[in-house]
Design an enzyme around this catalytic site. Structure first.
Site, PDB file in Angstrom:
ATOM      1  N   ASN A  76     -49.267  -3.677 -17.923  1.00 59.83           N
ATOM      2  CA  ASN A  76     -48.423  -4.004 -16.771  1.00 59.83           C
ATOM      3  C   ASN A  76     -48.444  -5.468 -16.398  1.00 59.83           C
ATOM      4  OD1 ASN A  76     -47.760  -1.363 -16.818  1.00 59.83           O
ATOM      5  ND2 ASN A  76     -49.007  -0.759 -15.063  1.00 59.83           N
ATOM      6  N   PRO A 115     -36.798   4.521  -7.511  1.00 57.61           N
ATOM      7  CA  PRO A 115     -35.631   3.760  -7.046  1.00 57.61           C
ATOM      8  C   PRO A 115     -35.811   2.263  -7.295  1.00 57.61           C
ATOM      9  CG  PRO A 115     -36.978   4.417  -5.209  1.00 57.61           C
ATOM     10  CD  PRO A 115     -37.544   5.104  -6.401  1.00 57.61           C
ATOM     11  N   ILE A 116     -34.726   1.506  -7.252  1.00 59.42           N
ATOM     12  CA  ILE A 116     -34.834   0.042  -7.421  1.00 59.42           C
ATOM     13  C   ILE A 116     -34.128  -0.694  -6.278  1.00 59.42           C
ATOM     14  CG2 ILE A 116     -35.058   0.157  -9.945  1.00 59.42           C
ATOM     15  CD1 ILE A 116     -32.117  -0.725 -10.121  1.00 59.42           C
ATOM     16  N   ASP A 117     -33.981  -0.018  -5.144  1.00 54.84           N
ATOM     17  CA  ASP A 117     -33.287  -0.640  -3.993  1.00 54.84           C
ATOM     18  C   ASP A 117     -33.961  -1.938  -3.545  1.00 54.84           C
ATOM     19  OD1 ASP A 117     -35.327   1.357  -3.364  1.00 54.84           O
ATOM     20  OD2 ASP A 117     -34.979   0.793  -1.283  1.00 54.84           O
ATOM     21  N   LEU A 118     -35.278  -1.999  -3.621  1.00 58.00           N
ATOM     22  CA  LEU A 118     -35.983  -3.218  -3.172  1.00 58.00           C
ATOM     23  C   LEU A 118     -35.727  -4.375  -4.147  1.00 58.00           C
ATOM     24  CD1 LEU A 118     -39.350  -1.574  -2.045  1.00 58.00           C
ATOM     25  CD2 LEU A 118     -37.436  -2.302  -0.592  1.00 58.00           C
ATOM     26  N   ASP A 163     -52.334   4.711 -10.816  1.00 57.25           N
ATOM     27  CA  ASP A 163     -52.389   4.871 -12.276  1.00 57.25           C
ATOM     28  C   ASP A 163     -53.719   5.427 -12.751  1.00 57.25           C
ATOM     29  OD1 ASP A 163     -50.403   1.910 -13.052  1.00 57.25           O
ATOM     30  OD2 ASP A 163     -49.897   3.893 -12.273  1.00 57.25           O
ATOM     31  N   ARG A 176     -38.575   1.881 -18.333  1.00 59.82           N
ATOM     32  CA  ARG A 176     -38.225   1.569 -16.950  1.00 59.82           C
ATOM     33  C   ARG A 176     -38.419   0.099 -16.656  1.00 59.82           C
ATOM     34  NH1 ARG A 176     -37.514   2.651 -11.919  1.00 59.82           N
ATOM     35  NH2 ARG A 176     -38.950   1.049 -11.259  1.00 59.82           N
TER      36      ARG A 176
HETATM   37  C1  EPZ Z   1     -45.557  -0.537 -11.450  1.00 61.19           C
HETATM   38  O1  EPZ Z   1     -44.424   0.300 -11.381  1.00 61.19           O
HETATM   39  C2  EPZ Z   1     -46.329  -0.087 -12.679  1.00 61.19           C
HETATM   40  N1  EPZ Z   1     -45.489  -0.267 -13.872  1.00 61.19           N
HETATM   41  C3  EPZ Z   1     -46.714   1.377 -12.530  1.00 61.19           C
HETATM   42  O2  EPZ Z   1     -47.502   1.727 -13.664  1.00 61.19           O
HETATM   43  C4  EPZ Z   1     -47.567   1.535 -11.272  1.00 61.19           C
HETATM   44  O3  EPZ Z   1     -47.849   2.901 -11.095  1.00 61.19           O
HETATM   45  C5  EPZ Z   1     -46.801   0.990 -10.067  1.00 61.19           C
HETATM   46  O4  EPZ Z   1     -46.409  -0.378 -10.304  1.00 61.19           O
HETATM   47  C6  EPZ Z   1     -47.643   1.023  -8.797  1.00 61.19           C
HETATM   48  O5  EPZ Z   1     -48.801   0.264  -8.992  1.00 61.19           O
HETATM   49  C7  EPZ Z   1     -45.380  -1.495 -14.416  1.00 61.19           C
HETATM   50  O6  EPZ Z   1     -45.930  -2.459 -13.911  1.00 61.19           O
HETATM   51  C8  EPZ Z   1     -44.572  -1.587 -15.665  1.00 61.19           C
HETATM   52  P1  EPZ Z   1     -43.581   0.053  -7.502  1.00 61.19           P
HETATM   53  P2  EPZ Z   1     -43.241  -0.032 -10.313  1.00 61.19           P
HETATM   54  O7  EPZ Z   1     -42.271  -0.629  -7.479  1.00 61.19           O
HETATM   55  O8  EPZ Z   1     -43.054  -1.497 -10.234  1.00 61.19           O
HETATM   56  C9  EPZ Z   1     -41.184   2.666  -4.435  1.00 61.19           C
HETATM   57  C10 EPZ Z   1     -48.171   3.027 -15.493  1.00 61.19           C
HETATM   58  O9  EPZ Z   1     -48.652   4.147 -15.559  1.00 61.19           O
HETATM   59  N2  EPZ Z   1     -40.061   1.755  -4.701  1.00 61.19           N
HETATM   60  O10 EPZ Z   1     -44.790  -0.660  -6.956  1.00 61.19           O
HETATM   61  O11 EPZ Z   1     -42.081   0.817 -10.648  1.00 61.19           O
HETATM   62  C11 EPZ Z   1     -41.397   3.636  -5.593  1.00 61.19           C
HETATM   63  O12 EPZ Z   1     -40.551   4.752  -5.449  1.00 61.19           O
HETATM   64  C12 EPZ Z   1     -47.000   2.736 -14.562  1.00 61.19           C
HETATM   65  O13 EPZ Z   1     -48.595   2.031 -16.136  1.00 61.19           O
HETATM   66  C13 EPZ Z   1     -38.916   1.828  -3.907  1.00 61.19           C
HETATM   67  O14 EPZ Z   1     -38.825   2.654  -3.002  1.00 61.19           O
HETATM   68  O15 EPZ Z   1     -43.933   0.503  -8.999  1.00 61.19           O
HETATM   69  C14 EPZ Z   1     -42.833   4.011  -5.453  1.00 61.19           C
HETATM   70  O16 EPZ Z   1     -42.939   5.011  -4.446  1.00 61.19           O
HETATM   71  C15 EPZ Z   1     -46.522   3.991 -13.869  1.00 61.19           C
HETATM   72  N3  EPZ Z   1     -37.887   0.986  -4.171  1.00 61.19           N
HETATM   73  C16 EPZ Z   1     -43.491   2.760  -4.890  1.00 61.19           C
HETATM   74  O17 EPZ Z   1     -42.426   1.935  -4.396  1.00 61.19           O
HETATM   75  C17 EPZ Z   1     -37.937   0.045  -5.160  1.00 61.19           C
HETATM   76  O18 EPZ Z   1     -36.972  -0.730  -5.334  1.00 61.19           O
HETATM   77  C18 EPZ Z   1     -44.296   1.982  -5.924  1.00 61.19           C
HETATM   78  O19 EPZ Z   1     -43.402   1.497  -6.843  1.00 61.19           O
HETATM   79  C19 EPZ Z   1     -39.109  -0.018  -5.953  1.00 61.19           C
HETATM   80  C20 EPZ Z   1     -40.163   0.847  -5.705  1.00 61.19           C
END
Ligand code: EPZ
Length: 418
Positions: free
Chosen positions: A23, A122-125, A305, A92
């Site tokens: 990551n 989601p990717i709204d943020l 994770d 993703r």
């Molecule tokens: C990163 O994913 C990691 N992936 C994930 O690791 C890890 O679980 C996650 O961060 C949390 O630490 C990579 O770095 C490639 P987030 P990411 O955006 O960026 C919500 C693994 O096993 N959210 O911090 O997708 C989302 O729904 C993977 O190695 C929004 O609502 O995680 C979640 O509830 C799995 N809107 C929370 O934030 C958005 O636009 C955390 O997501 C983005 C996220």
């Protein structure tokens, strides 16, 4: 398709060298298109998510030279601002490409990255942050099209400290006009690694690891040779394996402060740990007591994770453990498979109640996602008898040579083709 055959009940002894962090490497690779000079990244792990990201860079027009000790990425001839749908679905984290492709081409087109095994994702943020930088975004027919006459620095407040959104906005802001401030930014160590990488390329990023990241836009970024940080989730997985099987292992490459929340829990479970720089030694008698509660939260809290792997440990810890998964909607797919091995787990929404049983027994189980698959391997290592874990494609996404590293610790595990 391959499967693991695991003979459980062996204690684990020896050393484990960490792989480069999946990551961290993924956003670093996305950052390579920010310059037309060659980037050398050392020790890029041979894992499926990285190979897919390199394929995406190839589709964009980058020239890749893949060697064991390093990977060269030459983006001089990068031409395409579009990421093919088949690759976005695969990976993703192709979403991270949005920010860097926008910086390079002022436009970007990706297909909407679907949900995945662990939730809606989601990717709204990401999109609201990019809009703050002046990006016009249209979403139709499953595609996201972005355009920006120019990228202008802005104040951005994230509703949630999203790792991916923080990284994407940094990648879009490094060559924007003026200053960008990201408040409520994710604090994960991988963000600090991205900051270090970009600054080595000539960017001006500071504050990563704290809640506020400040980026001063610069005109140009140059090539660099960079060694990514090591994988704290991989190391955490091995520490949990040794804690639940019993024995003594030393992990190398990940400083304890990157996984303090896990180390605190393992000590509460009754393990001894000793840390020195990037070495962690864990001793366990294999008979553990349960902690009452473990809740996943953004860094520096307990990492989501490691939730599945830690839950596998809780299945035979004495007492009951309440596990609360606050980050993702469906990160308990492994629970049903653990029950086939004799675990006593009740899952409701984001909560799992795990009552410790004397022993797990071997069973044939199927991995459903990356970290859930690792949890099933850990359960097989501690179970009585033989287990089979099928569908290793999930595990191969994030663990380099899992069976080799476990065998070096004394585990009885082999990979067979079916
Ligand atoms: C990163 O994913 C990691 N992936 C994930 O690791 C890890 O679980 C996650 O961060 C949390 O630490 C990579 O770095 C490639 P987030 P990411 O955006 O960026 C919500 C693994 O096993 N959210 O911090 O997708 C989302 O729904 C993977 O190695 C929004 O609502 O995680 C979640 O509830 C799995 N809107 C929370 O934030 C958005 O636009 C955390 O997501 C983005 C996220």
């Amino acid at each position: 398709m391959d499967k693991y055959i695991i003979q459980g009940g062996t204690k684990l002894y020896g050393q484990v060298r960490a792989q480069s962090a999946k990551n961290a490497v993924l956003p670093l690779l996305a950052g390579c298109v920010l310059t037309d000079e060659t980037i050398k990244i050392k020790d890029v792990p041979a894992i499926a998510d990285v190979e897919n990201m390199l394929r995406i860079l190839g589709e964009v027009g980058c020239k890749i030279v893949r060697r064991k000790e390093h990977t060269l990425i030459d983006s001089a001839n990068a031409v395409s601002h579009e990421i093919p749908p088949r690759l976005t679905k695969e990976l993703r984290s192709s979403v991270f490409m949005l920010g860097s492709i926008l910086t390079r081409f002022r436009k970007a087109k990706i297909s909407y990255p679907g949900g995945c095994d662990i939730g809606l994702r989601p990717i709204d943020l990401h999109l609201s942050g990019l809009r703050r930088l002046g990006v016009e975004i249209t979403e139709e027919g499953g595609y996201i099209e972005c355009r920006a006459e120019k990228l202008v620095g802005a104040e951005i407040l994230l509703d949630f400290p999203s790792v991916g959104a923080t990284e994407n906005i940094i990648l879009a802001a490094v060559k924007a006009e003026g200053r960008t401030v990201i408040r409520n930014a994710a604090k994960e160590p991988e963000i600090v690694d991205l900051q270090n990488f970009l600054n080595a390329m000539g960017a001006k990023v500071k504050g990563a690891g704290g809640g506020t990241v400040v980026i001063e836009g610069v005109k140009r970024l140059h090539g660099v040779e960079y060694t990514p940080m090591k994988d704290r989730i991989e190391v955490g997985t091995y520490l949990i394996a040794a804690a639940s099987c019993g024995g003594e292992i030393e992990t190398i490459g990940v400083p304890a402060e990157n996984i303090t929340a896990l180390l605190h829990k393992l000590r509460e479970n009754g393990c001894q740990t000793y840390v020195k720089n990037d070495k962690i030694i864990l001793q366990s008698k294999g008979v553990l007591k349960s902690v009452n509660l473990v809740e996943t939260t953004p860094f520096p809290g307990f990492p989501t994770d490691l939730q599945a792997q830690y839950s596998a440990l809780c299945t035979t810890a004495k007492g009951t453990t309440l596990v609360v998964e606050n980050l993702f909607e469906t990160r308990y797919k492994y629970a049903g498979e653990l029950k086939r091995m004799g675990a006593d787990i009740t899952v409701r929404d984001r909560t799992a109640v795990i009552r410790g049983v004397e022993k797990l027994h071997g069973a044939k189980v199927v991995a459903g996602d990356l970290r859930g698959g690792a949890a099933l391997v850990l359960a097989g290592l501690q179970a009585d008898g033989v287990s089979e874990v099928a569908d290793l494609s999930h595990i191969d996404r994030g663990y380099e040579g899992l069976e080799y590293k476990l065998r070096r610790l004394g585990a009885k595990i082999k990979r067979v083709r079916i």
